[in-house]
Structures are given as C-alpha cells and as structure tokens.
Design an enzyme around this catalytic site. Structure first.
Site, PDB file in Angstrom:
ATOM      1  N   CYS A   1      12.090 -15.365 -16.733  1.00 36.87           N
ATOM      2  CA  CYS A   1      11.288 -16.458 -16.155  1.00 36.87           C
ATOM      3  C   CYS A   1      12.121 -17.633 -15.655  1.00 36.87           C
ATOM      4  O   CYS A   1      11.589 -18.584 -15.089  1.00 36.87           O
ATOM      5  CB  CYS A   1      10.252 -16.954 -17.160  1.00 36.87           C
TER       6      CYS A   1
ATOM      7  N   CYS B   1       8.401 -16.987 -22.285  1.00 39.18           N
ATOM      8  CA  CYS B   1       7.766 -15.750 -21.793  1.00 39.18           C
ATOM      9  C   CYS B   1       8.016 -14.533 -22.665  1.00 39.18           C
ATOM     10  O   CYS B   1       7.425 -13.481 -22.431  1.00 39.18           O
ATOM     11  CB  CYS B   1       8.206 -15.463 -20.365  1.00 39.18           C
TER      12      CYS B   1
ATOM     13  N   CYS C   1      12.900 -15.358 -25.285  1.00 35.48           N
ATOM     14  CA  CYS C   1      12.532 -16.600 -24.607  1.00 35.48           C
ATOM     15  C   CYS C   1      11.247 -17.160 -25.202  1.00 35.48           C
ATOM     16  O   CYS C   1      10.232 -16.463 -25.263  1.00 35.48           O
ATOM     17  CB  CYS C   1      12.348 -16.313 -23.110  1.00 35.48           C
TER      18      CYS C   1
ATOM     19  N   ASP D   1       9.775 -16.442 -51.201  1.00 33.89           N
ATOM     20  CA  ASP D   1      10.301 -15.205 -50.603  1.00 33.89           C
ATOM     21  C   ASP D   1      11.813 -15.344 -50.420  1.00 33.89           C
ATOM     22  O   ASP D   1      12.272 -16.219 -49.680  1.00 33.89           O
ATOM     23  CB  ASP D   1       9.599 -14.984 -49.255  1.00 33.89           C
TER      24      ASP D   1
ATOM     25  N   CYS E   1      16.858 -17.510 -19.643  1.00 35.83           N
ATOM     26  CA  CYS E   1      16.002 -16.321 -19.692  1.00 35.83           C
ATOM     27  C   CYS E   1      16.111 -15.590 -18.358  1.00 35.83           C
ATOM     28  O   CYS E   1      15.849 -16.181 -17.303  1.00 35.83           O
ATOM     29  CB  CYS E   1      14.560 -16.713 -19.969  1.00 35.83           C
TER      30      CYS E   1
END
Length: 412
Positions: free
Chosen positions: A220, A204, A201, A338, A217
């Site tokens: 929360c 949170c 999430c 990368d 989520c």
C-alpha cells in the site's frame, strides 16, 4: 493555558482532601504509596477531577510499552528549566494514579504524565495535553493486553484530530500508523531494536520491507516518515541539523533514544536541546531501575525487563562475560499470567555468563534456558543466588513484580 486562577470547585476540593487522607492512611498501614487508592476515592467523589486538575497545566503525556517511566522522568527534568513540574514519577499511570499525582502539584506550570497504553485516549480527552510522546508498541502482558495492532488502532482513533503536538518514533511502524491520524506530528528517529511486532503492515496487512534502517509496505505504500529529530550515536540531531551531546547517568542505547524523544518534547515547550539534555544528566535511577546496591558483599545492578523488547535492550547493556547474571520472573496479575513470551526472548545472548534463576516462575525460565543451551542454576531466592556468585558486580534482571520483590529484599 497555565494561570493562577483556582479551577477547583468545593466538590473537587473535598475530593482532593479525601483522596489525600485515604492515601495517607494506606501509607501508614504499610500498603505502598496510596496514590492509586487515594485517586480512586477522589474520582468517585468528583468524576471530573482529573480534567479540573489539568486545566491550569501545560501537559505532556508519555505512552509506550517500554521506557515510559524513564522518559517521563527525563522530560520532567528538562521542563523544570522553564517552571515547576508535577509528575506521576513513581509510575502509577492509570487515571486514579494520575489524578493523585496532579492533586499534589498546586503550584505547577507543567504536568508530565506517564499513561498506560490502554488509557491514553481517555486521559488525553481529560487533560487536553499540549504534547503527546509515543515511543513504541510491542507485545506485553499476553493474557490481557489486546494485540499490538489493536492498541495502535485505539491510539489512532483516540488521537485523530487531536490539537496536541504528537512526538512520535518514526522507526516503529505501529507508532507511525497510530500517530498519522493527527494533524501535527514531529517525527523522531529513535531506533527500534525489537522488530517482531511489525512484520506486517498495520495499514493493510501486507509484508513490511526493511532495507537498512528504512521500512515500507510493498502493498500500500505506507512508509517511514522523514524524521526532523534523530538519535545519532551519542548525539541528538535537531531539525536544524545541529548535533547535541547526550550525557546520561542511565546506561544503554534505549535511554539515549528516550533522551532524543525527550529533547524533542522539551523543544515544544520552548526549552532548547542543550538545556534539556544537560538537565537530563541529573537522573541517576528511575524507581530503582539501574540502581547499584550493596548486598552480601556484592554490587547488584537492578534492571527491569518486562517483555521481549525490554529484555533485548537490557541484554545489550549488561557487562560482558563472565559477569554473573541473576534472572527473576514472576507471573502475577501486574506482570500478566502468561509466560509464553519467554520463548520470544533470545537468551543465547547470555552465553558465557554464569546464570542463576529465581522467582515464582523460575522453572518456566529454566526450561527456556535449557532449550537455549545456557549454563544456569535454579535457586530458592535472591540470597542463595548471590551466595553462588563471586564478589563484585552482578547483573540482576527481573520483570515487574519480581523487580519490586528484589527492591524490598535489598532495602532499595
């Protein structure tokens, strides 16, 4: 907002003239379009030039990791139904390129502006947009882009309290979290094939639950908002529940999603969905993407895929086996140096396709394909790869600078 009074001071006019001269000199020297260097010079002479150029325009900003160049083109086509448009159609999407583009649109009513994710908050401050379209956020350029959650945080802080109407993808939790700080959001169910950047999430850090097309989520209560626009098969559903057919020359589900978001943006400017979607049919290719070119007796379809989410969408639209596929990967500055992202791409989706591998980092890609148990050949260049393929269609998938190299080689 739009009007005919001249917003440019003498200094701003000098900056525009100097920028155009430098851009023309750059083009004459064969160094590309010159828009970025021209914009840099103009902004040096007048640091407020972008704001001055935008003040007589109704602007829409488009930002995302994938699809922003195409969506910018679709929105620009749709808004031309309501008046002249200026746009950075070639994808120079940082402040210098944007300034250069707007300097060329003196009679425009609308500014349709693609913005690099990292510059969105600053460009929004300068251009005072009427609308901002947020499509998706996923990993890209791993060596220098902050992780996606930090980008979402930057968007959230930068757009907090914005007067702009935010048109945002309800299916991307990072986009929803970024847009939720704004008072005026239109949610579009545009879908999300790549989910690996939003397992936790953004609010949170709890684990996201993903039943069906929904997400929330469990910790929360942060959850998918109810969309007012939606992509449904080959149609866009508007807030009244009417279904409008999507007719595009561009392939794939991702472009239908781009069209759905574009229709929602067009409606903010008073262009109805039917008109907007009909006009989008005009877009055949975007800066070479999706073009089919004849080369050495074959038909090459040029496809751009810059990161795992983009590769996943691209695999979904290529012709079935045994159509040959040429893959090209570079790792220059504009790509990100990368290449570890190659391990996030599911190359088993290419099973049954004869594969040729080219590009600066062809050996990195070869190792990845070996692990994915794919049949492939490493080639020196495009010419050798094409010679190994039978006459007919070849799908050519490349990341950013590799795609530019391809276009140069085939004269596109």
């Amino acid at each position: 907002m739009a009007g005919n009074s001249d917003p440019l001071t003498p200094r701003a006019k000098l900056a525009v003239t100097a920028g155009k001269a430098v851009a023309a000199a750059s083009r004459a020297a064969g160094r590309g379009s010159g828009s970025v260097i021209g914009g840099r010079v103009a902004l040096k002479l007048d640091p407020d030039l972008l704001a001055r150029l935008a003040q007589n325009l109704d602007c829409v900003l488009v930002s995302a990791t994938n699809g922003k160049t195409t969506t910018t083109r679709l929105i620009a086509e749709a808004l031309r139904a309501a008046g002249p448009v200026v746009s950075n159609a070639l994808g120079a999407n940082m402040p210098a390129g944007i300034t250069s583009a707007l300097a060329g649109g003196s009679d425009a009513k609308f500014g349709v502006i693609e913005v690099d994710e990292k510059y969105l908050a600053g460009v929004a401050r300068d251009t005072d947009p009427k609308c901002i379209a947020l499509l998706n956020l996923s990993r890209d350029q791993l060596d220098r882009a902050a992780e996606t959650r930090m980008l979402a945080e930057n968007w959230r802080e930068g757009l907090a309290g914005s007067k702009a109407v935010i048109v945002a993808n309800a299916d991307d939790p990072l986009v929803v979290w970024a847009a939720s700080s704004s008072p005026n959001v239109i949610w579009v169910a545009a879908g999300q094939m790549w989910k690996d950047d939003a397992w936790s999430c953004p609010s949170c850090g709890g684990v996201m639950q993903r039943p069906g097309d929904d997400w929330f989520c469990g910790e929360c209560g942060f959850r998918r908002p109810t969309p007012s626009w939606a992509l449904s098969g080959d149609h866009v559903l508007d807030p009244h529940g009417s279904a409008w057919p999507i007719h595009l020359q561009l392939p794939g589900r991702a472009n239908k999603a781009n069209a759905a978001s574009s229709a929602a943006v067009a409606a903010v400017f008073g262009v109805p969905p039917q008109v907007a979607l009909e006009r989008m049919y005009q877009v055949q290719a975007v800066a070479g993407r999706y073009d089919i070119v004849q080369f050495q007796g074959r038909d090459l379809r040029l496809l751009l895929a810059k990161n795992p989410a983009g590769w996943l969408e691209t695999f979904s639209l290529i012709d079935p086996p045994p159509t040959p596929v040429i893959l090209s990967v570079n790792a220059r500055s504009a790509d990100g140096t990368d290449t570890s992202w190659l391990w996030d791409v599911d190359y088993t989706r290419l099973t049954g396709h004869p594969i040729c591998v080219i590009g600066d980092r062809k050996l990195d890609l070869a190792v990845r394909l070996e692990v994915a148990d794919q049949q492939f050949q490493v080639c020196e260049d495009l010419d050798q790869a094409v010679q190994l393929c039978p006459p007919g269609r070849i799908e050519v998938i490349a990341n950013y600078t590799a795609f530019q190299d391809l276009r140069r080689r085939v004269g596109n």
